[in-house]
Design an enzyme around this catalytic site. Sequence first.
Site, mmCIF file in Angstrom:
data_model
loop_
_atom_site.group_PDB
_atom_site.id
_atom_site.type_symbol
_atom_site.label_atom_id
_atom_site.label_comp_id
_atom_site.label_asym_id
_atom_site.label_seq_id
_atom_site.Cartn_x
_atom_site.Cartn_y
_atom_site.Cartn_z
ATOM 1 N N GLN A 1 0.828 -1.205 0.000
ATOM 2 C CA GLN A 1 0.000 0.000 0.000
ATOM 3 C C GLN A 1 0.858 1.249 0.000
ATOM 4 O O GLN A 1 1.729 1.410 0.851
ATOM 5 C CB GLN A 1 -0.908 -0.007 1.238
ATOM 6 C CG GLN A 1 -1.773 1.240 1.401
ATOM 7 C CD GLN A 1 -2.496 1.271 2.736
ATOM 8 O OE1 GLN A 1 -1.913 0.899 3.758
ATOM 9 N NE2 GLN A 1 -3.739 1.701 2.750
ATOM 10 N N GLY A 2 0.615 2.141 -0.932
ATOM 11 C CA GLY A 2 1.339 3.402 -1.005
ATOM 12 C C GLY A 2 0.461 4.562 -0.595
ATOM 13 O O GLY A 2 -0.120 5.251 -1.446
ATOM 14 N N TYR A 3 0.318 4.760 0.705
ATOM 15 C CA TYR A 3 -0.501 5.856 1.222
ATOM 16 C C TYR A 3 0.367 6.902 1.929
ATOM 17 O O TYR A 3 0.449 8.048 1.525
ATOM 18 C CB TYR A 3 -1.539 5.304 2.219
ATOM 19 C CG TYR A 3 -2.884 4.961 1.611
ATOM 20 C CD1 TYR A 3 -3.006 4.551 0.285
ATOM 21 C CD2 TYR A 3 -4.038 5.018 2.371
ATOM 22 C CE1 TYR A 3 -4.231 4.232 -0.261
ATOM 23 C CE2 TYR A 3 -5.281 4.693 1.839
ATOM 24 C CZ TYR A 3 -5.373 4.306 0.523
ATOM 25 O OH TYR A 3 -6.587 3.990 -0.002
ATOM 26 N N GLU B 1 -9.603 -1.515 5.726
ATOM 27 C CA GLU B 1 -8.365 -1.642 6.493
ATOM 28 C C GLU B 1 -8.636 -1.556 7.985
ATOM 29 O O GLU B 1 -8.054 -2.300 8.781
ATOM 30 C CB GLU B 1 -7.379 -0.536 6.089
ATOM 31 C CG GLU B 1 -6.071 -0.595 6.866
ATOM 32 C CD GLU B 1 -5.096 0.500 6.475
ATOM 33 O OE1 GLU B 1 -3.979 0.509 7.004
ATOM 34 O OE2 GLU B 1 -5.449 1.346 5.630
ATOM 35 N N ASN C 1 -4.783 6.306 16.290
ATOM 36 C CA ASN C 1 -5.999 6.143 17.080
ATOM 37 C C ASN C 1 -6.549 7.475 17.571
ATOM 38 O O ASN C 1 -7.742 7.586 17.862
ATOM 39 C CB ASN C 1 -5.737 5.192 18.243
ATOM 40 C CG ASN C 1 -5.632 3.742 17.783
ATOM 41 O OD1 ASN C 1 -5.566 3.462 16.588
ATOM 42 N ND2 ASN C 1 -5.628 2.828 18.723
#
Length: 773
Positions: free
Chosen positions: A126-128, A244, A386
């Site tokens: 994943q490229g976030y 996710e 969170n």
Amino acid sequence: MNLSKDELAFRDEVRAFLAAELTDEIRLGGHRTSGIFADYEVGIPWQRILAKRGWAAPHWPVEWGGCGWTPRQHDIFASEMAAADAPKVSPLGLVMAAPVLVAFGTQAQKERWLPDLRNGVSYWCQGYSEPGSGSDLASLQCRARREGNEWVINGSKIWTTHAHRATHMFCLVRTDNSGKPQQGISFLMFELNNPGIQIRPIISISGDHEFNQVFFDEARVPADALIGEENQGWTIAKFLLEHERGGSSAPFLRGRLARLKESLNEAFASSGPSDPEHEDIALTLANAQCRIDALHAWEQQVLTARIGGGTQPCWMPAAPSMGKVLATELKQHLTELGLSIAGPYGASSLTIEEATAHALPVPEESVFATRAYLNDRAASIYGGTNEVQRNLIARHILGADVVESVLPLDETQAMLVASLQGWLQDKLPFDKRAQMIATPEAIGPLWQGLAHELGLLGAALPEHLGGMGGGLPEQLLICQALGGALVGEPYSSSAVLGANLLQALADPAADALLQGLAEGQVRLAVAALEPAGRTDLSQVQTRLHTSNGQWRITGRKALVRGAPGATHWLVSTKDEAGQLRICLIDPAASGVQRREIRLIDGAWAAELAFDQTPVQALIGQGDALAALSQAWDTATLAAGAEAVGVMQALMRDTLNYTSQRKQFGQPLAAFQALQHRMADMYMALVQAAAAVGACADVLGDSPERRAERVSSAHVTVLHAARLVGQGAVQLHGGMGMTDELAVGHGFKRLTVIEQQFGGGALHLRRVAGLSRD
């Protein structure tokens, strides 16, 4: 959970598959993985085995290889995988990339990528995240420009899990700067073997190589790498994040807990369970089990809502964020417990493989515990920290309803709840509460209304006794509604505890009492506890004996709820053979001394002493401890449902108050610290409701299993009661300390519920299976 015949057959099918296909080598590799999910060398071979059986992507649409399972089947499958120590395969492709393709990809893109993704031929990352963005995805700067039939990418992605093993990436890139940051983002999926892409390893504090930084320098990918439309990436990214952050974590966490229990026994093998430290850790593990049970119950509700459709729970929009916070923080807590068990060996820097590869071995589980603890510090960071998730939860609840039934309702139950809530709002609003609890007799209109206007006193009784043929589910729903109106008594002490005790005793002589209860003529009070016994039902000094041919009792009972207004008392005694018996006593009988006591929640109870008091009847045959324990467990669950109703009212009032009350020129709800506190209150409340509702079938369990489930749910309720009750008072400020608002009354009722059926320590011991001797 109680499984049907078909569900048991499916479970056996999964177990047979695991016995045949999960090799020792793969199992050991999964067992030694301390990271987020299994290493490539273990995860991909296992995924390919699952794919061959058709079980690699059970949650996918059936036309693309999904299984079409029910929520229970999904849970059984995940639970058996975790119990067998099967590797946790990478979710990056199966759980994250695939749903995006199904929802937004073209038919050609689906056909091109989905089969290889499912079968373990391709491996995705994943490229976030980017070095300067963190959880603020809208600020990303990795750019892509269109040149002919290609996209040209420049920039960098960081914290890219398993990029060093991946064959493909799904990636967010900036394709427009003209509008708001969210409006100029696109979503690309492409192979990583293209020129201009470099990967730099990042070694984590645990020593694991999971993370990487990926650099793009004029990297060219095909034009059909674009998923959806150009600049639609923000919409797709939010969709992906729901997958996710959601999912089912409880089965995996339960597997981790089982591993910790084994590790605890091994670590204290020489000293045994009598060691004080062993017992302390065992109780802490029991508390973790309660948290997992509650998470499991709630995740089943989420899964059912997603698969089954229908009316969505009011918390559903916030479910991904809630699931992410609850699961990751519980996962981190388990790693802390692992360190406690490891003791001095937790300081070792050995690899897991090195632990036992020497003539002087070090416990492998201790080394694993340290690696897992260090690795899982990332759990509350990845996928959006969170803190960000709590912001999102608060944003949702500040504008949403917070009242949700502890059970999914059928048509009859929905009518029951609606009529009861409407009647309570009309007849017993808060401004009448002081009058209603002024004396033991003042609650009479409530009792008669439940009997004659609503016909609900017999909702859980069989029809031949004048009831509606319901059971524990109906009692839980009624108690929840009564809790919201702060009028749980005398229903809970009489129609729940008393009625369930009479039914459990299975004595035809009790039928007339139950019929009278349904008609509103009989009110029961159960006198089961004694001053020296605290909440131990078996510690009974009251004695049953005969005098001149008449059964009589002598002894004392403590804080008998509902006794002042009851028409009949059910009193536990010990006979001459030492068996526990239930005696029916007339409150007006001779030899009774009473002291009426008003409790802090406004309800009435009594201290009772008996001196040669005549017995109207003995109910039941033989020892009644099992029947009393069953009724007590049922009443404990009902108290939990009532507490949920009280907490929902407190939560609603708190959200309204903080939205309207201003400090420093803005509403209290605008302050992030208060938002986070309310988010934690709400998550605790939702879990308490799920935990109670999941036990609606508990009467079908063995006494041991019933005790464990009820106590697990009650620990969750007690934790939530503290968090929500104290939080509501705190967020109301000085007004929360007055008797003028309902919040103070709700807090006092929750405080009484905390003590009514034993505190948290007692229930943790029941979950842990520890005696009090």
